[in-house]
Design an enzyme around this catalytic site. Structure first.
Site, PDB file in Angstrom:
ATOM      1  CG  ASP A 163      -0.173  -0.099   2.538  1.00  0.00           C
ATOM      2  OD1 ASP A 163       1.067  -0.125   2.506  1.00  0.00           O
ATOM      3  OD2 ASP A 163      -0.826  -0.145   3.597  1.00  0.00           O
ATOM      4  CB  CYS A 166       5.359  -2.448   1.792  1.00  0.00           C
ATOM      5  SG  CYS A 166       6.485  -1.800   0.525  1.00  0.00           S
ATOM      6  CG  HIS A 285       5.948  -5.738  -1.412  1.00  0.00           C
ATOM      7  ND1 HIS A 285       5.096  -4.798  -0.869  1.00  0.00           N
ATOM      8  CD2 HIS A 285       5.806  -6.854  -0.654  1.00  0.00           C
ATOM      9  CE1 HIS A 285       4.466  -5.331   0.169  1.00  0.00           C
ATOM     10  NE2 HIS A 285       4.886  -6.570   0.320  1.00  0.00           N
TER      11      HIS A 285
END
Length: 301
Positions: A163, A166, A285
């Protein structure tokens, strides 16, 4: 029990892969036709190059599809039942062709209903196809390699939502194990404040993506404001700031490179993050880690 129920997930997965590969073949043929239309028929030199380009594109797609089928065989639980994957794909393609040939006459209202249903079905298939990509694509392979690296250290990946927060959420998760109550908002605010108070340590590493010039003071101020007040993605500069703020080393585990340790000057147990390049559609990520024993407990073993 004849085991037929166990075949259903495998068959459904094969069908989804077949549909996607069939669609990719149609898209390639449309692209090839467009390429042919763009080259004059009397231009022999360009026509020869076109033939070479077309052959290369077809060979690449054929190889891609072959590799996907092999990967699917390896990753589906019904491994001993997947020798017929290629035959299943071929028969699905044949069925699709026959369905296109025999089209009964239908009313306009029925056409509209069928079009709406087809669009919904296609949407559902694309969602399911994304799961196939998880089995055959870079995301799955990266996750497998990282899990193997971490298992050697009795660790496993702790999934963190993608989002924009992270990196901070992963650090927040790690700090909970240290009985620390830092929140994402606190981590962001403290990072922005530290960077603003140490401009010379960070400004030289930030450049305007459009001009390539080093950030101005105004751009740097905006950058720090975004850290504190938006879901701006965090990277190595923010990790450097956080290691100083927390006075802890931060280790970042990667797939194909040795771990990066930020804040080596600090002693003690490091915060461990997992950097994933192919985790989501947006790309990069960060995840956290947990003990393998915790994973076993969660799975009820």
């Amino acid at each position: 029990m004849d085991g037929s129920g166990e075949d259903e997930p495998a068959e459904a997965t094969v069908q989804l892969l077949a549909r996607r590969q069939r669609r990719e073949k149609r898209e390639l043929q449309a692209k090839i036709q467009s390429m042919k239309n763009a080259v004059p028929k009397n231009d022999k030199k360009r026509r020869k190059q076109l033939a070479d380009d077309v052959a290369k594109l077809e060979a690449e797609l054929e190889q891609k599809h072959k590799e996907e089928l092999e990967q699917l065989k390896e990753n589906l639980p019904e491994k001993n039942k997947m020798d017929s994957v290629a035959d299943g794909v071929a028969s699905l393609e044949l069925d699709g062709s026959e369905q296109q040939i025999q089209q009964p006459r239908i009313s306009k209202a029925q056409k509209r209903r069928e079009k709406k249903a087809a669009l919904e079905k296609e949407r559902e298939e694309r969602i399911a196809e994304a799961e196939i990509e998880n089995l055959t694509g870079a995301r799955h392979l990266e996750s497998q390699k990282l899990s193997h690296i971490l298992a050697a250290r009795q660790l496993a990946i702790k999934q963190i939502p993608s989002d924009g927060h992270c990196m901070y959420r992963a650090i927040e998760n790690q700090l909970k194990d240290c009985q620390n109550s830092w929140t994402v908002a606190t981590l962001r605010n403290q990072t922005a404040k530290y960077m603003q108070n140490h401009v010379d340590d960070f400004l030289p590493f930030l450049t305007n993506p459009n001009t390539g010039d080093m950030y101005s003071q105004e751009e740097f101020a905006k950058y720090c404001d975004d850290i504190a007040n938006t879901a701006a993605w965090g990277g190595q500069l923010e990790l450097r700031a956080l290691s100083h703020i927390l006075q802890m080393p931060i280790e970042v585990v990667q797939m194909d490179s040795p771990p990066i340790i930020v804040g080596e000057e600090y002693s003690g147990k490091p915060i461990i993050l997992v950097y994933m390049r192919h985790a989501y559609g947006l790309g990069e990520h960060y995840n956290s880690v947990k003990l393998l024993t915790d994973t076993a407990t969660e799975n009820g073993s």
